[in-house]
Motif scaffolding. Structure first.
Motif, PDB file in Angstrom:
ATOM      1  N   ARG A 229     126.273 -54.705  55.639  1.00  0.00           N
ATOM      2  CA  ARG A 229     127.154 -54.432  56.783  1.00  0.00           C
ATOM      3  C   ARG A 229     126.903 -55.428  57.912  1.00  0.00           C
ATOM      4  NH1 ARG A 229     126.612 -47.869  56.864  1.00  0.00           N
ATOM      5  NH2 ARG A 229     127.943 -47.824  58.703  1.00  0.00           N
TER       6      ARG A 229
ATOM      7  N   TYR B 117     118.051 -59.033  59.485  1.00  0.00           N
ATOM      8  CA  TYR B 117     116.901 -58.201  59.146  1.00  0.00           C
ATOM      9  C   TYR B 117     115.597 -58.849  59.607  1.00  0.00           C
ATOM     10  CZ  TYR B 117     114.507 -54.396  56.945  1.00  0.00           C
ATOM     11  OH  TYR B 117     113.741 -53.287  56.756  1.00  0.00           O
TER      12      TYR B 117
ATOM     13  N   LEU C 152     123.164 -43.972  58.897  1.00  0.00           N
ATOM     14  CA  LEU C 152     122.481 -45.024  59.639  1.00  0.00           C
ATOM     15  C   LEU C 152     120.967 -44.846  59.607  1.00  0.00           C
ATOM     16  CD1 LEU C 152     124.685 -44.926  62.857  1.00  0.00           C
ATOM     17  CD2 LEU C 152     124.860 -46.544  60.952  1.00  0.00           C
ATOM     18  N   TRP C 153     120.276 -45.970  59.480  1.00  0.00           N
ATOM     19  CA  TRP C 153     118.835 -45.964  59.682  1.00  0.00           C
ATOM     20  C   TRP C 153     118.542 -46.107  61.171  1.00  0.00           C
ATOM     21  CZ3 TRP C 153     115.976 -44.238  56.001  1.00  0.00           C
ATOM     22  CH2 TRP C 153     116.289 -44.484  54.661  1.00  0.00           C
ATOM     23  N   TYR C 154     117.570 -45.354  61.654  1.00  0.00           N
ATOM     24  CA  TYR C 154     117.133 -45.511  63.041  1.00  0.00           C
ATOM     25  C   TYR C 154     115.803 -46.262  63.121  1.00  0.00           C
ATOM     26  CZ  TYR C 154     120.820 -42.253  64.402  1.00  0.00           C
ATOM     27  OH  TYR C 154     122.035 -41.652  64.618  1.00  0.00           O
ATOM     28  N   ILE C 155     115.304 -46.679  61.961  1.00  0.00           N
ATOM     29  CA  ILE C 155     114.027 -47.393  61.916  1.00  0.00           C
ATOM     30  C   ILE C 155     114.021 -48.240  60.658  1.00  0.00           C
ATOM     31  CG2 ILE C 155     112.846 -45.521  60.650  1.00  0.00           C
ATOM     32  CD1 ILE C 155     110.364 -46.134  62.396  1.00  0.00           C
ATOM     33  N   THR C 156     113.325 -49.377  60.690  1.00  0.00           N
ATOM     34  CA  THR C 156     113.176 -50.157  59.464  1.00  0.00           C
ATOM     35  C   THR C 156     111.992 -49.584  58.674  1.00  0.00           C
ATOM     36  OG1 THR C 156     111.661 -51.703  60.521  1.00  0.00           O
ATOM     37  CG2 THR C 156     113.985 -52.302  60.532  1.00  0.00           C
ATOM     38  N   PRO C 157     112.020 -49.735  57.354  1.00  0.00           N
ATOM     39  CA  PRO C 157     110.861 -49.291  56.557  1.00  0.00           C
ATOM     40  C   PRO C 157     109.558 -49.938  57.030  1.00  0.00           C
ATOM     41  CG  PRO C 157     112.731 -49.781  55.124  1.00  0.00           C
ATOM     42  CD  PRO C 157     113.137 -50.200  56.507  1.00  0.00           C
TER      43      PRO C 157
ATOM     44  N   ARG D 280     121.012 -40.499  55.961  1.00  0.00           N
ATOM     45  CA  ARG D 280     120.942 -41.428  54.827  1.00  0.00           C
ATOM     46  C   ARG D 280     120.815 -40.632  53.536  1.00  0.00           C
ATOM     47  NH1 ARG D 280     122.343 -46.717  55.024  1.00  0.00           N
ATOM     48  NH2 ARG D 280     121.395 -46.625  52.962  1.00  0.00           N
TER      49      ARG D 280
ATOM     50  N   LEU E 241     123.586 -52.341  63.659  1.00  0.00           N
ATOM     51  CA  LEU E 241     124.849 -52.892  63.195  1.00  0.00           C
ATOM     52  C   LEU E 241     125.482 -53.645  64.362  1.00  0.00           C
ATOM     53  CD1 LEU E 241     126.181 -49.881  61.107  1.00  0.00           C
ATOM     54  CD2 LEU E 241     124.872 -51.862  60.351  1.00  0.00           C
TER      55      LEU E 241
ATOM     56  N   THR F  12     116.891 -50.735  47.891  1.00  0.00           N
ATOM     57  CA  THR F  12     117.357 -49.349  47.810  1.00  0.00           C
ATOM     58  C   THR F  12     117.679 -48.793  49.194  1.00  0.00           C
ATOM     59  OG1 THR F  12     115.812 -49.090  46.004  1.00  0.00           O
ATOM     60  CG2 THR F  12     116.737 -47.071  46.922  1.00  0.00           C
ATOM     61  N   TYR F  13     116.811 -49.082  50.126  1.00  0.00           N
ATOM     62  CA  TYR F  13     116.941 -48.419  51.427  1.00  0.00           C
ATOM     63  C   TYR F  13     117.822 -49.192  52.397  1.00  0.00           C
ATOM     64  CZ  TYR F  13     113.286 -45.381  49.724  1.00  0.00           C
ATOM     65  OH  TYR F  13     112.581 -44.484  48.991  1.00  0.00           O
ATOM     66  N   VAL F  14     117.540 -50.483  52.549  1.00  0.00           N
ATOM     67  CA  VAL F  14     118.234 -51.204  53.620  1.00  0.00           C
ATOM     68  C   VAL F  14     119.338 -52.131  53.108  1.00  0.00           C
ATOM     69  CG1 VAL F  14     116.276 -51.060  55.188  1.00  0.00           C
ATOM     70  CG2 VAL F  14     116.490 -53.038  53.670  1.00  0.00           C
TER      71      VAL F  14
ATOM     72  N   LEU G 218     112.234 -42.269  51.717  1.00  0.00           N
ATOM     73  CA  LEU G 218     111.581 -43.392  52.392  1.00  0.00           C
ATOM     74  C   LEU G 218     110.292 -42.932  53.072  1.00  0.00           C
ATOM     75  CD1 LEU G 218     111.476 -46.323  53.398  1.00  0.00           C
ATOM     76  CD2 LEU G 218     112.777 -45.594  55.401  1.00  0.00           C
TER      77      LEU G 218
ATOM     78  N   GLN H 173     117.677 -39.549  51.140  1.00  0.00           N
ATOM     79  CA  GLN H 173     117.151 -40.918  51.047  1.00  0.00           C
ATOM     80  C   GLN H 173     116.151 -41.189  52.165  1.00  0.00           C
ATOM     81  OE1 GLN H 173     119.518 -44.438  51.941  1.00  0.00           O
ATOM     82  NE2 GLN H 173     118.897 -45.349  49.996  1.00  0.00           N
TER      83      GLN H 173
ATOM     84  N   GLY I 109     116.246 -54.740  63.677  1.00  0.00           N
ATOM     85  CA  GLY I 109     116.482 -55.088  62.271  1.00  0.00           C
ATOM     86  C   GLY I 109     117.523 -54.255  61.548  1.00  0.00           C
ATOM     87  N   VAL I 110     117.707 -52.979  61.941  1.00  0.00           N
ATOM     88  CA  VAL I 110     118.686 -52.143  61.243  1.00  0.00           C
ATOM     89  C   VAL I 110     119.930 -51.878  62.082  1.00  0.00           C
ATOM     90  CG1 VAL I 110     117.231 -50.986  59.550  1.00  0.00           C
ATOM     91  CG2 VAL I 110     117.288 -50.136  61.895  1.00  0.00           C
TER      92      VAL I 110
ATOM     93  N   ASP J 148     122.424 -51.759  51.923  1.00  0.00           N
ATOM     94  CA  ASP J 148     123.792 -51.604  52.441  1.00  0.00           C
ATOM     95  C   ASP J 148     123.871 -51.912  53.928  1.00  0.00           C
ATOM     96  OD1 ASP J 148     122.303 -49.193  52.795  1.00  0.00           O
ATOM     97  OD2 ASP J 148     124.158 -48.171  53.338  1.00  0.00           O
ATOM     98  N   THR J 149     122.764 -51.661  54.645  1.00  0.00           N
ATOM     99  CA  THR J 149     122.732 -52.004  56.070  1.00  0.00           C
ATOM    100  C   THR J 149     122.820 -53.521  56.237  1.00  0.00           C
ATOM    101  OG1 THR J 149     121.377 -50.056  56.518  1.00  0.00           O
ATOM    102  CG2 THR J 149     121.378 -51.779  58.195  1.00  0.00           C
TER     103      THR J 149
END
Lengths: 295, 542
Positions: A140, A10, B323-328, B309, A97, A132-134, B357, B353, A94-95, A136-137
């Motif tokens: 993985r 990350y 899958l996220w395609y961008i980080t927060p 998501r 896999l 909350t958001y990242v 975000l 979700q 960062g996200v 589980d990513t």
């Protein structure tokens, strides 16, 4: 065959620092680095010889390219380069896999995945995995790892470090954990293209990182190469990496392991039998592995 | 010179003067709307009565489409539903894999160059019990040419052996989640995800940049706009290389190009700073018919691809989260910089979700930099619940809901992806309007056909392909749906001062219709016949 190290993790864990460390210690090995995009400072300024929109030339014949989301095309382009690099490093976003990226790399003839290295911030990784958001990513990513570089280890108390290590052991049982500071780790631990000479791991150049121990093991009796490789990759033995050639009934075979990942391939004609095993000091038990190999 | 168009009825979408019979146009702008005797005072004029038996509406606004559909029509159409091509030919929907093979074979025989590839598009296996088109199936169409078909979801393609071979993939031992293997140990021909599809696709004539149209494709897309009554359209995820930007500015500037195109710069592959700098450069190049400078962000994947998501309770079939395609952090940086530079950002969110975000990120960005009238818009936003719509309203956000999705995939959502209750709340148009959120509804062409009047029918009826009414409570009135495909969509693009209604000062953009959609009943169709359009005062017959 170009070996590929995939570096994930990350934001803020130290991926870019690690890449710069690898480039700084390239020592004549031509490393090509692929990044998703050129961030604010993808490469330390003192390493840069020249830069344009898509390519940074680095002292010693290394380069850094941005692939802007077309990784496969970037890989195909590398195959056309006049001077092929010795090793390829892919720095993931960062996200991303890393297992998915490893899958794509393995599809293309001419490349083989050396290992997936996940950089984790020892101070924050557990909290990030709860996000909350990242969260589980991040879990993985850790599960995709062959080596987890537990970075910024100098910033946390030993008890915290032990706790995080135990947690990672459960989260990602097949990965080899390596505690570091400033992402300082010998190139030969992370990249198989570097020779594994015992003196590489003396730790003399690692003022902040715990040293690595390695041992050269002669190997003469014919064996089952797959079984030996599996044993070397067994997380119980705590090895970061093993490399070498072993005799089998069908001739000499090459063994590579990194964390829990292992591969057995044909040995080159001039190979001589023998193995080098590497562990972080205080983590792996080289004596025990040497004994297992001697049986 | 002033032209006064006479129509059977003009639906103005201006509540102060909701209906009229005449509209006066000078230099591409409306100078007045009303009865003929209210308009003659403008001076010397010519009355054009060719629309005397037609209905005029404001030119329709499609707030989420991709111009690449124009390029796709040069591939063989393999979809399940009838669809009209840029030249007006209706391609019959194909009801089985056999029919797909027959059409590909037919296309193959019409190719002169023996090496030419054979690309197809819009195959939707959902309608064939999810049976896939294999290498062997495609071999019936050609064994010598590279052939491949893009699925309707665009995230999967099926290829023949020749195409796989050219890309070096027709080999045993492939180990990749996006490459299913057959009983023979070789890839079946189905490839999932852009990483894998792209290197094979280039051998079959699929563009490397999946999102880009080419010059002829852009002109063909213009023809599709005319057929759909659309005069303002979006190209929602454009990389906009200098070459593409030059081409699009030139082609849209051609005297016979019939639509205004608003292209949003796609965020991927750049740092936030680079993105913002490029958007600022592009903004300065805007022309009347090529609007540049807005930004498109993608937060997650798709619901039917299980890559959206989701919050609890997650996918109905137990699939892992998407899958996220961008980080927060990256999203926050883009929002901060865009607000500081007065750039419009539209964010794709499918799962709830991802929507959450985007809401939280914009809230923080606005706390940091309070901004009037930013009009940041959530695109698709399919699963948002009532609380999220209330939050959107508080933040001053707009939404563009994917009303067509209900018709094409609503049954799938009910049975498989999100289950009955959440399938009924998807694309909650009524909840959005109840919260006074500016709202558009869209087709996402080429995912579903460009046609705002059909999209309106979808929002009014919420009927699925099998006839199920999915979420009766979220249905909206015909009047609200027509507003969504004109002023509603225009507002999300910051173009509501220029287009979206027929009133003095606005561009002379009209949809020319054969019947009056306001007289349709929900049971009948709002997607009445389209004669063509008037755009900037120029007349285009479909």
């Amino acid at each position: 065959m170009l070996s590929v190290s995939i570096i994930g993790g990350y934001l803020g864990a130290g991926k870019t620092t690690l890449v710069n460390t690898l480039l700084r210690n390239a020592n004549g090995t031509r490393i090509a680095v692929l990044v998703n995009e050129f961030g604010a400072l993808p490469i330390d300024e003192d390493l840069i010889e020249a830069q344009d929109d898509a390519l940074i030339s680095i002292a010693g014949g290394c380069v850094c390219c941005s692939y802007g989301n077309d990784l496969v095309q970037a890989l195909l382009d590398i195959l056309k380069w006049d001077h092929a690099p010795d090793h390829l490093v892919i720095e993931c976003s960062g996200v991303a896999l890393p297992a998915a990226i490893a899958g794509s790399v393995s599809l293309i003839d001419g490349f083989q995945v050396d290992g997936v290295v996940i950089v984790a911030d020892a101070e924050t990784i557990k909290a990030q995995a709860e996000d909350t958001y990242v969260g589980d990513t991040i879990e993985r990513q850790l599960q995709d790892a062959d080596i987890i570089l537990l970075n910024k280890a100098d910033l946390v108390p030993q008890a915290h470090l032990d706790d995080v290590k135990a947690w990672l052991g459960k989260m990602s049982p097949s990965a080899s954990g390596v505690a570091t500071s400033h992402a300082h780790v010998p190139n030969s631990v992370l990249m198989q293209s570097f020779d594994h000479r015992p003196e590489d791991f003396s730790g003399a150049d690692l003022s902040h990182a715990p040293a690595f121990a390695s041992r050269a093991i002669p190997f003469h009796a014919p064996c089952d190469a797959d079984a030996v490789a599996q044993m070397l990759a067994d997380p119980q033995n705590g090895l970061v990496r093993a490399k070498g050639f072993v005799p089998t009934a069908g001739g000499l075979r090459a063994i590579q392991t990194v964390g829990g990942r292992w591969a057995v391939t044909d040995a080159p004609a001039d190979a001589r039998p023998g193995l080098v095993i590497i562990a972080q000091a205080g983590v792996g038990d080289l004596d025990r592995v040497a004994q297992l190999l001697a049986v | 010179m002033i032209t006064i168009f006479q129509a059977k009825k003009i639906i103005t979408m201006n509540p102060a003067r909701p209906q009229a019979t005449h509209v006066a146009v000078r230099d591409g702008r409306i100078i007045g709307v009303g009865h003929l005797d209210e308009l003659t005072g403008w001076g010397e004029h010519r009355v054009d009565a060719q629309f005397a038996d037609k209905i005029l509406m404001p030119g329709l606004v499609e707030g989420h489409a991709h111009t690449m559909e124009g390029t796709l029509w040069r591939h063989t159409y393999c979809g399940y539903f009838d669809r009209v091509d840029p030249d007006g030919k209706t391609w019959q929907g194909l009801k089985g894999i056999d029919a797909v093979i027959v059409r590909l074979k037919d296309a193959e025989q019409r190719l002169d160059d023996p090496a030419a590839p054979l690309p197809g598009w819009q195959l939707d296996p959902i309608y064939f019990n999810n049976e896939r088109v294999t290498r062997e199936d495609q071999a019936q169409a050609s064994t010598t040419r590279p052939a491949g078909v893009t699925l309707a979801s665009v995230h999967i393609k099926n290829f023949n052996s020749k195409a796989l071979d050219l890309a070096g993939l027709l080999k045993p031992g492939v180990n990749h989640p996006g490459v299913p293997l057959g009983a023979d140990g070789l890839p079946t021909g189905e490839l999932k995800g852009p990483d894998i599809m792209t290197p094979v696709g280039v051998h079959v004539g699929f563009d490397r940049d999946m999102l880009a149209c080419d010059e002829r494709g852009l002109r063909d897309f213009g023809k599709l706009c005319v057929r759909a009554g659309v005069t303002t359209v979006t190209d929602l995820a454009a990389r906009m290389s200098d070459e593409v930007a030059d081409m699009m500015i030139r082609v849209t500037g051609e005297p016979l190009f019939p639509a205004r195109v608003l292209a949003m710069r796609f965020f991927q592959g750049l740092t936030a700073r680079e993105l913002i700098d490029h958007a600022i450069l592009l903004r300065a190049r805007s022309t009347d018919r090529m609007r540049l400078g807005a930004i498109k962000v993608i937060a997650d994947g798709s619901i039917q691809g299980f890559s959206a998501r989701m919050r609890a309770p997650g996918y109905y079939n137990g699939a892992p989260n998407g899958l996220w395609y961008i980080t927060p952090e990256h999203m926050r940086e883009i929002y901060d910089l865009a607000l500081a530079n007065d750039l419009l950002v539209h964010t794709h969110t499918n799962g709830d979700q991802a929507t959450q975000l985007a809401l939280e990120t914009l809230e923080k960005a606005l706390d940091h930099r309070p901004t009037q009238d930013h009009r940041f818009t959530l695109q698709h936003c399919q699963l948002a619940d009532a609380a999220q719509f209330r939050q959107m309203a508080k933040l001053g956000m707009c939404v563009n809901l994917f009303a067509n999705h209900h018709f094409y995939w609503g049954d799938e959502h009910y049975a498989l992806t999100v289950g009955p209750e959440r399938a009924e709340r998807m694309n909650a148009c009524r909840t959005a309007l109840a919260n006074n959120i500016p709202m558009g509804i869209h087709s996402d062409a080429p995912i579903t056909p460009l046609g705002p009047l059909f999209t309106a029918w979808c929002a009014v009826n919420r009927k699925t392909a099998s006839g199920r009414i999915l979420g009766e409570h979220e249905r909206i009135s015909i009047q609200d749906a027509l507003y969504a495909i004109t002023l509603g969509a225009a507002y999300t693009l910051k173009l509501d001062g220029e287009v979206g209604s027929v009133e003095a000062g606005k561009h002379a953009d009209f949809a020319v219709l054969e019947e009056d959609p306001t007289e349709a009943t929900p049971a009948s169709r709002t997607d009445v016949g389209v004669w063509g359009t008037v755009q900037g005062g120029r007349i285009f017959a479909a």
